[in-house]
Write a protein that holds these residues in place. Structure first.
Motif, PDB file in Angstrom:
ATOM      1  N   LEU A 104       0.840  -1.201   0.000  1.00 45.28           N
ATOM      2  CA  LEU A 104       0.000   0.000   0.000  1.00 45.28           C
ATOM      3  C   LEU A 104       0.870   1.244   0.000  1.00 45.28           C
ATOM      4  O   LEU A 104       0.561   2.227  -0.669  1.00 45.28           O
ATOM      5  CB  LEU A 104      -0.910  -0.007   1.228  1.00 45.28           C
ATOM      6  CG  LEU A 104      -2.202  -0.782   1.043  1.00 45.28           C
ATOM      7  CD1 LEU A 104      -2.935  -0.916   2.363  1.00 45.28           C
ATOM      8  CD2 LEU A 104      -3.094  -0.088   0.030  1.00 45.28           C
TER       9      LEU A 104
ATOM     10  N   ALA B 285       2.057   1.876  -3.435  1.00 41.54           N
ATOM     11  CA  ALA B 285       1.004   2.453  -4.268  1.00 41.54           C
ATOM     12  C   ALA B 285       0.767   3.917  -3.892  1.00 41.54           C
ATOM     13  O   ALA B 285       0.550   4.762  -4.751  1.00 41.54           O
ATOM     14  CB  ALA B 285      -0.283   1.647  -4.104  1.00 41.54           C
TER      15      ALA B 285
ATOM     16  N   PHE C 209      -5.803   6.667   3.137  1.00 38.59           N
ATOM     17  CA  PHE C 209      -5.650   5.830   1.938  1.00 38.59           C
ATOM     18  C   PHE C 209      -5.847   4.369   2.323  1.00 38.59           C
ATOM     19  O   PHE C 209      -6.621   3.628   1.710  1.00 38.59           O
ATOM     20  CB  PHE C 209      -4.242   6.070   1.392  1.00 38.59           C
ATOM     21  CG  PHE C 209      -3.929   5.384   0.086  1.00 38.59           C
ATOM     22  CD1 PHE C 209      -3.047   4.326   0.045  1.00 38.59           C
ATOM     23  CD2 PHE C 209      -4.486   5.832  -1.105  1.00 38.59           C
ATOM     24  CE1 PHE C 209      -2.731   3.714  -1.162  1.00 38.59           C
ATOM     25  CE2 PHE C 209      -4.168   5.222  -2.309  1.00 38.59           C
ATOM     26  CZ  PHE C 209      -3.293   4.160  -2.334  1.00 38.59           C
TER      27      PHE C 209
ATOM     28  N   LEU D  16      -9.074   1.622   1.432  1.00 39.14           N
ATOM     29  CA  LEU D  16      -8.844   0.423   0.633  1.00 39.14           C
ATOM     30  C   LEU D  16      -8.798  -0.829   1.491  1.00 39.14           C
ATOM     31  O   LEU D  16      -8.266  -1.843   1.069  1.00 39.14           O
ATOM     32  CB  LEU D  16      -7.509   0.563  -0.117  1.00 39.14           C
ATOM     33  CG  LEU D  16      -7.476   1.645  -1.180  1.00 39.14           C
ATOM     34  CD1 LEU D  16      -6.063   1.842  -1.688  1.00 39.14           C
ATOM     35  CD2 LEU D  16      -8.367   1.277  -2.340  1.00 39.14           C
TER      36      LEU D  16
ATOM     37  N   ILE E 167      -5.448  -6.719  -1.509  1.00 43.11           N
ATOM     38  CA  ILE E 167      -4.220  -6.127  -2.059  1.00 43.11           C
ATOM     39  C   ILE E 167      -3.254  -7.207  -2.519  1.00 43.11           C
ATOM     40  O   ILE E 167      -2.625  -7.095  -3.562  1.00 43.11           O
ATOM     41  CB  ILE E 167      -3.530  -5.248  -0.992  1.00 43.11           C
ATOM     42  CG1 ILE E 167      -4.413  -4.081  -0.620  1.00 43.11           C
ATOM     43  CG2 ILE E 167      -2.186  -4.753  -1.492  1.00 43.11           C
ATOM     44  CD1 ILE E 167      -4.486  -3.016  -1.660  1.00 43.11           C
TER      45      ILE E 167
ATOM     46  N   MET F 272      -2.030  -6.780  -6.223  1.00 47.00           N
ATOM     47  CA  MET F 272      -0.737  -6.138  -6.407  1.00 47.00           C
ATOM     48  C   MET F 272       0.368  -7.170  -6.269  1.00 47.00           C
ATOM     49  O   MET F 272       1.341  -6.965  -5.559  1.00 47.00           O
ATOM     50  CB  MET F 272      -0.532  -5.034  -5.335  1.00 47.00           C
ATOM     51  CG  MET F 272      -1.455  -3.866  -5.481  1.00 47.00           C
ATOM     52  SD  MET F 272      -0.673  -2.420  -6.183  1.00 47.00           S
ATOM     53  CE  MET F 272       0.520  -1.960  -4.972  1.00 47.00           C
TER      54      MET F 272
END
Lengths: 194, 448
Positions: free
Chosen positions: A114, A117, A175, A179, A184, A188
């Motif tokens: 994260l 990102a 953030f 999410l 994730i 990702m």
């Protein structure tokens, strides 16, 4: 065992690299081959142009940003170690790893992914995604397809939804919170076939 | 294990000796039947030998792709990413997670991509004793190294001088023969003789490369006044095809040795050589080719529409210029057997001379050539569609992948259009249809 030894011996500090990133020797070798294939002039470093030569990447709307993630501020070249370290963010998480608070966060944990990102949005690295930064990303992804007003309204809406402390910017915690339900690790991660 | 290894190594040696025999036999002209039997035998034995030894010893690089890719489209993936959101997607909004899709795709392409792969040589399942095809070279055993050393000696000291001699004989005979034929007056005798000279020279050159060619469907061979299109892997393709028939070559006129060869070839039968300046004018090129095709007695033109050498695992985009000329198209599929030698010319890595040297020091060049039934452009079909149709037929026959990418991507960058296409696809998910967006009340504060 035997098949990867000769390539591994060419890479300096490879043990440390494997420890840090968690890649297996076979993966390191494959990545090294790829690094060499991209490094057409055999300088041992990659420059932004070498990444630009990858066609699928040039086609990607945020391709430039992704390339930029490999280069630390002020640096113009990437060596193999940095190359692998960045790619390590996208390694699938190790499910069996025990949660050891004394050890540093592994590079491919959910939080690290994260953070990676987040940094792609937050280009000036001030810890917040400002409205302008969000607009920049939107512009790259949508360019000619929408009007400026539409872009602005999308940015406004997004910040409204995610911004909990009402400072007109999205911090890392906000953030992460927005999410929290996204898988994730699945989205990702890049899985090697071998 | 030891005993098995020894047995298999003996097989390898046997295979090596067999190559020698086959090489010598292939120098006997018109003994194609004989050499085919030996070649088949050699194939079977060396295949078994190399497969068992190498498979036992090293872990070879098998996979055409490096990473697991999700098969879903952009919409599917975005939908999955957004599933956590409470509002429905139909409102067409942006989610912070949307960019993850692009990040992942971008990083996947950094690790491995389909296009760059095509411009480097194919990886083999088992090693064929040529260092150049062994990407993962390491020391396995003394015996294997000895055998490999033996192979090197045979290839460089025995086969190579023989091949070079043949190649020199072939090329000089081509120049001399065509010049001699050029002195004859224009009559049927001249054409017949020129065909004979051409065929003989190309056959000698093919022996010079130790090429074993198998032609399939000879009844579909290109006829006079037609256009022959084929997939391109190396400059040797010309020799391969010209072994079985006479073609009119198309290309740039060079200087030096190539120029001498070109000029003498033109004396005996018409080829189409362009000056560098003419090549840029597409209209001029097309009209000259059209004129050549229209004269029904002219030999079929040989064109490689990909425009560049591809590594023989796929067929890339065909340039539509050749398909606008009109006339009948005779597609030909060429597939090299990579076990005996890598025929792909990586022009970025090797120049012509070092490439030819590599060719002449491989084991052999084994090729399969399929003649496909002739095709013509149908009513209402434009050149691009026709080109794609021919391309699919060739790819299907040769067992190659049919790719839509342009071969010129080897050198040039991808066009902006592709990026715009991605953006367009994404924007339809964010903004949705125009009507929907205008209906939404803009209650939040608009731009400052």
């Amino acid at each position: 065992m035997g098949s990867t030894n000769s390539t591994l011996s060419k890479i300096p500090n490879v043990e440390e690299l494997m420890q840090e990133t968690g890649f297996t020797p076979a993966h390191i070798v494959r990545l090294y081959d790829r690094f060499e294939a991209l490094d057409k002039e055999k300088t041992g470093h990659l420059r932004p142009q070498d990444f630009g030569a990858i066609n699928r990447l040039a086609m990607n709307p945020i391709g430039d940003r992704i390339i930029g993630a490999f280069f630390s501020p002020g640096q113009e070249t990437v060596d193999f170690h940095s190359f692998v370290r960045i790619l390590a963010h996208f390694r699938p998480a190790d499910k069996k790893r025990p949660k050891d608070p004394s050890m540093p966060e592994p590079v491919n944990s959910r939080t690290s992914k994260l953070k990676f990102a987040f940094q792609l949005y937050d280009q000036d690295k001030d810890g917040k995604i400002s409205r302008a930064e969000l607009l920049q990303v939107l512009r790259s992804m949508l360019e000619m397809q929408v009007t400026e007003e539409q872009l602005e309204s999308i940015a406004d809406r997004t910040i409204q939804e995610a911004d909990l402390d009402k400072d007109d910017a999205i911090s890392f915690e906000e953030f992460r919170k927005s999410l929290e339900k996204v898988n994730i690790d699945h989205k990702m991660s890049i899985r090697f076939l071998r | 294990m030891q005993g098995q290894k020894g047995q298999v190594n003996a097989m390898l040696l046997l295979g090596v000796y067999f190559t020698l025999y086959i090489q010598s036999f292939s120098y006997i002209p018109h003994s194609t039947g004989f050499s085919i039997i030996f070649n088949v035998l050699y194939l079977k034995i060396s295949d078994y030998a190399t497969n068992s030894v190498i498979y036992l010893c090293c872990s070879s690089l098998l996979f055409p792709g490096l990473i697991q890719r999700e098969g879903g489209s952009m919409e599917q993936e975005m939908g999955e990413l957004r599933r956590y959101r409470t509002q429905s997607i139909s409102r067409g909004e942006f989610a912070l997670s949307d960019s993850f899709y692009f990040y992942r795709k971008g990083l996947e392409s950094i690790v491995d991509d389909q296009v760059t792969q095509r411009f480097s040589s194919e990886e083999l399942v088992s090693w064929n004793l040529l260092t150049r095809t062994n990407h993962n070279f390491h020391y396995i055993s003394l015996r294997l190294t000895v055998i490999w050393g033996l192979g090197v000696i045979i290839r460089y000291c025995v086969l190579f001088p023989l091949r070079i001699t043949l190649a020199i004989i072939g090329i000089s005979w081509l120049v001399i023969g065509t010049t001699l034929v050029g002195f004859l007056p224009n009559r049927r005798v001249k054409n017949w003789l020129s065909e004979l000279v051409h065929l003989m020279c190309y056959r000698i050159c093919a022996r010079g490369l130790s090429a074993t060619i198998q032609y399939h469907n000879k009844n579909n061979k290109p006829q006079k006044g037609g256009i022959c299109v084929a997939n391109h892997t190396s400059p040797i393709d010309i020799v391969i095809l010209a072994n079985d028939g006479c073609y009119a070559m198309v290309g740039q006129s060079h200087s030096g040795l190539m120029g001498v060869i070109q000029r003498s070839m033109v004396r005996s039968c018409p080829h189409v050589w362009f000056e560098r300046s003419e090549m840029r004018d597409r209209h001029a090129v097309t009209s000259r080719l059209r004129a050549h095709v229209a004269a029904k007695r002219n030999l079929p033109i040989l064109i490689f529409p990909e425009g560049t050498c591809i590594n023989n695992t796929s067929v890339m985009m065909f340039k539509k210029g050749s398909f606008e000329i009109g006339g009948t198209i005779y597609p030909v599929a060429i597939k090299y057997d990579p076990r005996f030698g890598d025929a792909f010319w990586n022009s970025a890595k090797y120049n012509m001379v070092s490439y030819l040297l590599r060719m002449m020091t491989s084991w052999a060049i084994v090729v399969n050539v399929w003649y496909l039934p002739p095709m013509t452009r149908q009513e209402g079909e434009d050149a691009t569609k026709f080109a794609n149709r021919v391309k699919s037929a060739i790819a299907h026959q040769g067992g190659l992948l049919d790719m839509a990418w342009d071969g010129s991507l080897k050198r040039d960058k991808v066009k902006e259009e592709f990026k715009e296409h991605q953006q367009k696809m994404y924007s339809s998910m964010v903004v949705g249809k125009k009507a929907r967006n205008s209906q939404e009340p803009h209650t939040e504060s608009s731009k400052s």
